[in-house]
Design a protein around this motif. Structure first.
Motif, PDB file in Angstrom:
ATOM      1  N   GLY A 362      57.166 -55.959  47.642  1.00  0.00           N
ATOM      2  CA  GLY A 362      56.833 -54.772  46.877  1.00  0.00           C
ATOM      3  C   GLY A 362      56.718 -55.029  45.387  1.00  0.00           C
ATOM      4  N   ARG A 363      56.885 -56.310  44.946  1.00  0.00           N
ATOM      5  CA  ARG A 363      56.814 -56.610  43.515  1.00  0.00           C
ATOM      6  C   ARG A 363      55.408 -56.373  42.979  1.00  0.00           C
ATOM      7  N   ILE A 364      55.314 -55.711  41.832  1.00  0.00           N
ATOM      8  CA  ILE A 364      54.018 -55.448  41.203  1.00  0.00           C
ATOM      9  C   ILE A 364      53.526 -56.732  40.558  1.00  0.00           C
ATOM     10  N   VAL A 365      52.349 -57.187  40.971  1.00  0.00           N
ATOM     11  CA  VAL A 365      51.802 -58.438  40.443  1.00  0.00           C
ATOM     12  C   VAL A 365      50.584 -58.200  39.565  1.00  0.00           C
ATOM     13  N   ALA A 366      49.959 -57.038  39.687  1.00  0.00           N
ATOM     14  CA  ALA A 366      48.758 -56.766  38.883  1.00  0.00           C
ATOM     15  C   ALA A 366      48.536 -55.266  38.808  1.00  0.00           C
ATOM     16  N   LEU A 367      47.749 -54.856  37.811  1.00  0.00           N
ATOM     17  CA  LEU A 367      47.297 -53.474  37.670  1.00  0.00           C
ATOM     18  C   LEU A 367      45.789 -53.495  37.486  1.00  0.00           C
ATOM     19  N   GLU A 368      45.097 -52.698  38.261  1.00  0.00           N
ATOM     20  CA  GLU A 368      43.649 -52.601  38.093  1.00  0.00           C
ATOM     21  C   GLU A 368      43.327 -51.359  37.265  1.00  0.00           C
ATOM     22  N   ALA A 369      42.585 -51.553  36.165  1.00  0.00           N
ATOM     23  CA  ALA A 369      42.186 -50.443  35.293  1.00  0.00           C
ATOM     24  C   ALA A 369      40.949 -49.778  35.866  1.00  0.00           C
ATOM     25  N   LEU A 370      41.018 -48.473  36.083  1.00  0.00           N
ATOM     26  CA  LEU A 370      39.919 -47.717  36.697  1.00  0.00           C
ATOM     27  C   LEU A 370      39.560 -46.534  35.793  1.00  0.00           C
ATOM     28  N   VAL A 371      38.290 -46.426  35.442  1.00  0.00           N
ATOM     29  CA  VAL A 371      37.862 -45.417  34.483  1.00  0.00           C
ATOM     30  C   VAL A 371      37.701 -44.057  35.158  1.00  0.00           C
ATOM     31  N   ARG A 372      38.022 -43.003  34.412  1.00  0.00           N
ATOM     32  CA  ARG A 372      37.820 -41.618  34.841  1.00  0.00           C
ATOM     33  C   ARG A 372      37.176 -40.862  33.685  1.00  0.00           C
ATOM     34  N   TRP A 373      36.504 -39.750  34.009  1.00  0.00           N
ATOM     35  CA  TRP A 373      35.869 -38.919  32.978  1.00  0.00           C
ATOM     36  C   TRP A 373      36.478 -37.527  33.030  1.00  0.00           C
ATOM     37  N   GLN A 374      37.109 -37.120  31.952  1.00  0.00           N
ATOM     38  CA  GLN A 374      37.653 -35.771  31.854  1.00  0.00           C
ATOM     39  C   GLN A 374      36.529 -34.846  31.403  1.00  0.00           C
ATOM     40  N   HIS A 375      35.781 -34.333  32.387  1.00  0.00           N
ATOM     41  CA  HIS A 375      34.594 -33.513  32.098  1.00  0.00           C
ATOM     42  C   HIS A 375      35.043 -32.137  31.582  1.00  0.00           C
ATOM     43  N   PRO A 376      34.366 -31.598  30.586  1.00  0.00           N
ATOM     44  CA  PRO A 376      34.825 -30.333  30.004  1.00  0.00           C
ATOM     45  C   PRO A 376      34.806 -29.150  30.955  1.00  0.00           C
ATOM     46  N   THR A 377      33.936 -29.153  31.949  1.00  0.00           N
ATOM     47  CA  THR A 377      33.860 -28.007  32.869  1.00  0.00           C
ATOM     48  C   THR A 377      34.135 -28.387  34.320  1.00  0.00           C
ATOM     49  N   ARG A 378      33.995 -29.658  34.657  1.00  0.00           N
ATOM     50  CA  ARG A 378      34.111 -30.062  36.062  1.00  0.00           C
ATOM     51  C   ARG A 378      35.419 -30.784  36.373  1.00  0.00           C
ATOM     52  N   GLY A 379      36.264 -30.931  35.385  1.00  0.00           N
ATOM     53  CA  GLY A 379      37.551 -31.580  35.623  1.00  0.00           C
ATOM     54  C   GLY A 379      37.446 -33.098  35.617  1.00  0.00           C
ATOM     55  N   LEU A 380      38.455 -33.757  36.225  1.00  0.00           N
ATOM     56  CA  LEU A 380      38.531 -35.214  36.217  1.00  0.00           C
ATOM     57  C   LEU A 380      37.573 -35.789  37.259  1.00  0.00           C
ATOM     58  N   LEU A 381      36.610 -36.565  36.787  1.00  0.00           N
ATOM     59  CA  LEU A 381      35.598 -37.135  37.677  1.00  0.00           C
ATOM     60  C   LEU A 381      35.904 -38.601  37.955  1.00  0.00           C
ATOM     61  N   PRO A 382      35.816 -39.037  39.228  1.00  0.00           N
ATOM     62  CA  PRO A 382      36.029 -40.450  39.567  1.00  0.00           C
ATOM     63  C   PRO A 382      34.822 -41.283  39.148  1.00  0.00           C
ATOM     64  N   PRO A 383      34.965 -42.599  39.086  1.00  0.00           N
ATOM     65  CA  PRO A 383      33.853 -43.443  38.636  1.00  0.00           C
ATOM     66  C   PRO A 383      32.610 -43.315  39.511  1.00  0.00           C
ATOM     67  N   GLY A 384      32.787 -43.010  40.794  1.00  0.00           N
ATOM     68  CA  GLY A 384      31.624 -42.863  41.661  1.00  0.00           C
ATOM     69  C   GLY A 384      30.681 -41.762  41.221  1.00  0.00           C
ATOM     70  N   ALA A 385      31.192 -40.800  40.405  1.00  0.00           N
ATOM     71  CA  ALA A 385      30.360 -39.681  39.962  1.00  0.00           C
ATOM     72  C   ALA A 385      29.496 -40.039  38.767  1.00  0.00           C
ATOM     73  N   PHE A 386      29.814 -41.165  38.082  1.00  0.00           N
ATOM     74  CA  PHE A 386      29.051 -41.417  36.848  1.00  0.00           C
ATOM     75  C   PHE A 386      28.719 -42.884  36.568  1.00  0.00           C
ATOM     76  N   VAL A 387      29.386 -43.838  37.214  1.00  0.00           N
ATOM     77  CA  VAL A 387      29.113 -45.245  36.904  1.00  0.00           C
ATOM     78  C   VAL A 387      27.684 -45.627  37.259  1.00  0.00           C
ATOM     79  N   SER A 388      27.197 -45.183  38.420  1.00  0.00           N
ATOM     80  CA  SER A 388      25.817 -45.517  38.798  1.00  0.00           C
ATOM     81  C   SER A 388      24.818 -44.922  37.813  1.00  0.00           C
ATOM     82  N   VAL A 389      25.125 -43.723  37.297  1.00  0.00           N
ATOM     83  CA  VAL A 389      24.265 -43.118  36.283  1.00  0.00           C
ATOM     84  C   VAL A 389      24.307 -43.939  35.008  1.00  0.00           C
ATOM     85  N   ALA A 390      25.491 -44.424  34.637  1.00  0.00           N
ATOM     86  CA  ALA A 390      25.621 -45.263  33.437  1.00  0.00           C
ATOM     87  C   ALA A 390      24.770 -46.520  33.568  1.00  0.00           C
ATOM     88  N   GLU A 391      24.774 -47.131  34.746  1.00  0.00           N
ATOM     89  CA  GLU A 391      23.983 -48.336  34.959  1.00  0.00           C
ATOM     90  C   GLU A 391      22.494 -48.039  34.903  1.00  0.00           C
TER      91      GLU A 391
END
Length: 605
Positions: A362-391
């Motif tokens: 159970g020892r923590i060996v790593a942390l993966e940083a994952l981006v989220r978008w705090q949208h002003p009207t739609r709340g917290l959006l996961p990367p699947g909602a905007f990363v492809s658009v960014a690309e």
């Protein structure tokens, strides 16, 4: 003659009518020889029989069950004249049953193409008639013209077939699909028209781990199965790769369409023999219904494609029927595209962190940083909602730089407070970043700015990034390795990389795609693939991490296979920085996996 497949019969009847009158016979016919199926097929006759029996004994005649004269026509290349009842008596009986004439004289003239019999031109006259050599020579010349016409029409048919069919499976292709749907959706036709968009799950893995032709063989077998289980009037098309579209000829409502999609899943999911292996693949199915006269072909296909994306969003092997909720979802994508640029610069982006642990302790060996978008009207959006658009909008580089800088800043803060001394920070890198000329220098500047040693940072790249620009990728990764930065291939096993890539690139670890890990314990196919990946990683001296661990069975299976590092919802979900700190203070996450004692031990540092 300006004749094609659609005008072949009436044109041939016209010629037969002229020949009947000229040669003073009672009946004439044209037949083609189907050598593949060993049968002779009636093309045209004159005069037409007013009420042919059903079934018509003259329509299709199998050579194995034919009378002696028709059997002779399979390979005959010279005319045959039958003038007495004791010549080919069984043929005389066939004609008597079909025409009602007791005694006939027959001239049987083969169609010959390149020395091979391809059909026959036949003439029947009641009573006696002598056929002269001159008449037979004329008929041979006419038969030769029919043979040429037949060859041309068959060639044109073949070209049309090639233009409208997939060469691997023989199914309809995109062109034929669009033509069919245009007809089905024309005003006045019955509706609704149900369309099913199919996408096989992880087909490329069969090629990677079972051989180059395994995927093709699976596709062929699946296509044959679909043909066997749908009506002849239904449209089954392969769009290429692992995508299929099925359009039903009958009309059904949304409920029945969803049931039909489930039936399709069951059909596809049956096992197929590929070489020495028996394998199966899941399939995601998107369903859309069109209304003739109201819905266009592009609308229906777009909706089915949207439904397919929804079906695949849960990890694959799903079914989704297009709904108003989906329409809203894709409106969200439009919203994202409009507002994403400002979000990267105005502080709306945040990072969550998902722990990676040693399953034995159970020892923590790593942390993966994952981006989220705090949208002003739609709340917290996961990367699947905007990363492809960014690309797609050239924002991936800017977003990626923000993620790297923010993750390293937070990681450095934890290090200063003694919270992540033996932990690696994992950061995903986009294709745009990896091939940019100054990427290595940017990473070096960030590490120097925050005082982080390169060995504490692992950059994750997906398999398809590796093959996009192998030369540039190799140069970039070598530059990163000179700083001690670790490199991992994310989503490994999804079908893009090869052994040569692993050998050529300075990679430290592979992360097994979550799609294979999630069903460990339930899928023998996924078990075989995971076992192969772990063995492959071991042979190259690479670390291996299991992604998507959601069940104790999956975790235990990984440990049993020798893969001890993992992340997934069973262990911990992605969390804001302040929530991760509590776990970093503990240094480990309690796990109750009931591992055998041989599986426990002290994790290497």
């Amino acid at each position: 003659m300006g004749v094609d497949a659609t005008t072949m019969v009436p044109a041939s009847e016209q010629v037969l009518a002229d020949l009947v009158a000229y040669f003073d016979v009672d009946f004439a016919y044209l037949r083609h020889t189907d050598h593949e199926h060993r049968r002779t097929v009636l093309v045209a006759e004159w005069p037409r029989r007013p009420e042919p029996p059903e079934p018509d004994p003259l329509r299709v005649i199998e050579f194995d069950r034919a009378d002696s004269l028709f059997r002779a026509s399979e390979h005959a290349i010279e005319p045959i004249v039958v003038s007495r009842g004791d010549e080919y008596p069984d043929y005389q009986e066939t004609i008597r049953r079909a025409t009602g004439v007791a005694s006939v004289v027959t001239a049987f003239v083969p169609l010959v193409s390149r020395g091979k019999a391809t059909g026959v031109l036949g003439f029947v006259r009641r009573g006696d008639r002598a056929w002269t050599t001159r008449e037979l020579n004329v008929l041979k010349a006419i038969a030769a013209l029919f043979a040429q016409l037949q060859a041309r029409v068959e060639a044109e048919d073949r070209l049309r077939y090639i233009a409208s069919h997939d060469d691997l499976t023989g199914l309809a292709n995109r062109r034929a699909l669009l033509e069919y749907m245009e007809q089905r959706l024309a005003p006045g036709n019955p509706g609704p028209v149900a369309t099913f968009f199919l996408d096989l799950d992880r087909l490329k893995a069969l090629n990677d781990f079972l051989g180059h032709n395994a995927g093709d063989n699976f596709i062929r077998a699946l296509s044959a199965r679909l043909r066997e289980n749908f009506e002849p009037d239904d449209m089954i098309a392969r769009l290429g790769g692992d995508e299929f579209v099925i359009v039903l000829a009958k009309t059904i409502d949304p409920v029945a369409a969803e049931l039909e999609a489930n039936r399709i899943q069951e059909l596809v999911g049956r096992r197929v023999s590929v070489g020495q292996e028996s394998v199966s693949r899941g399939v995601s199915v998107g369903v859309a219904l069109g209304v003739p006269g109201e819905t266009t072909v592009s609308d229906v296909l777009r909706r089915a494609d949207h439904a397919l994306l929804s079906a695949k969003s849960g990890g694959g092997n799903g079914v989704a029927v297009f709904t108003d909720a989906m329409r809203l979802q894709f409106e969200l994508q439009d919203d994202v595209e409009v507002n994403l640029r400002s979000a990267v610069s105005d502080g709306s982006m945040v990072l969550h962190y998902q722990p990676e642990v040693d399953l034995r302790t159970g020892r923590i060996v790593a942390l993966e940083a994952l981006v989220r978008w705090q949208h002003p009207t739609r709340g917290l959006l996961p990367p699947g909602a905007f990363v492809s658009v960014a690309e797609a909008t050239n924002l991936a580089g800017e977003l990626g730089r923000w993620v790297i800088r923010s993750a390293c800043s937070q990681f450095a803060d934890w290090r200063r407070r003694g919270l992540a001394a033996n932990v690696v920070i994992r950061i995903n890198v986009s294709p745009v970043q990896l091939v940019s000329a100054d990427f290595v220098e940017r990473i070096e500047d960030i590490l120097r700015l925050f005082g982080i040693d390169g060995s504490s940072v692992c950059l994750e790249i997906t398999e398809h990034v590796v093959v996009q620009d192998l030369v540039r990728t190799r140069l970039t990764l070598r530059g990163l390795k000179r700083m001690g930065v670790q490199i991992a291939i994310d989503d490994f096993g999804t079908g893009y990389s090869s052994l040569s890539h692993l050998k050529a690139l300075p990679v430290d670890a592979v992360k097994i795609d979550r799609g294979f890990v999630q069903r460990l314990g339930d899928s023998n196919d996924d078990l075989a693939i995971v076992k192969s990946i772990i063995g492959l990683a071991g042979s190259f001296g690479l670390g291996v991490v299991g992604e998507g661990v959601e069940t104790p069975m999956a975790a235990r299976t990984l440990v049993g296979l020798g893969c001890y590092r993992a992340q997934g919802f069973l262990i911990a979900r992605p969390m804001p920085a302040e929530e991760v700190e509590a776990q970093l203070r503990e240094g480990r996450i309690p796990l109750d996996l009931d591992l055998p004692r041989a599986g426990r031990g002290v994790a290497p540092s």
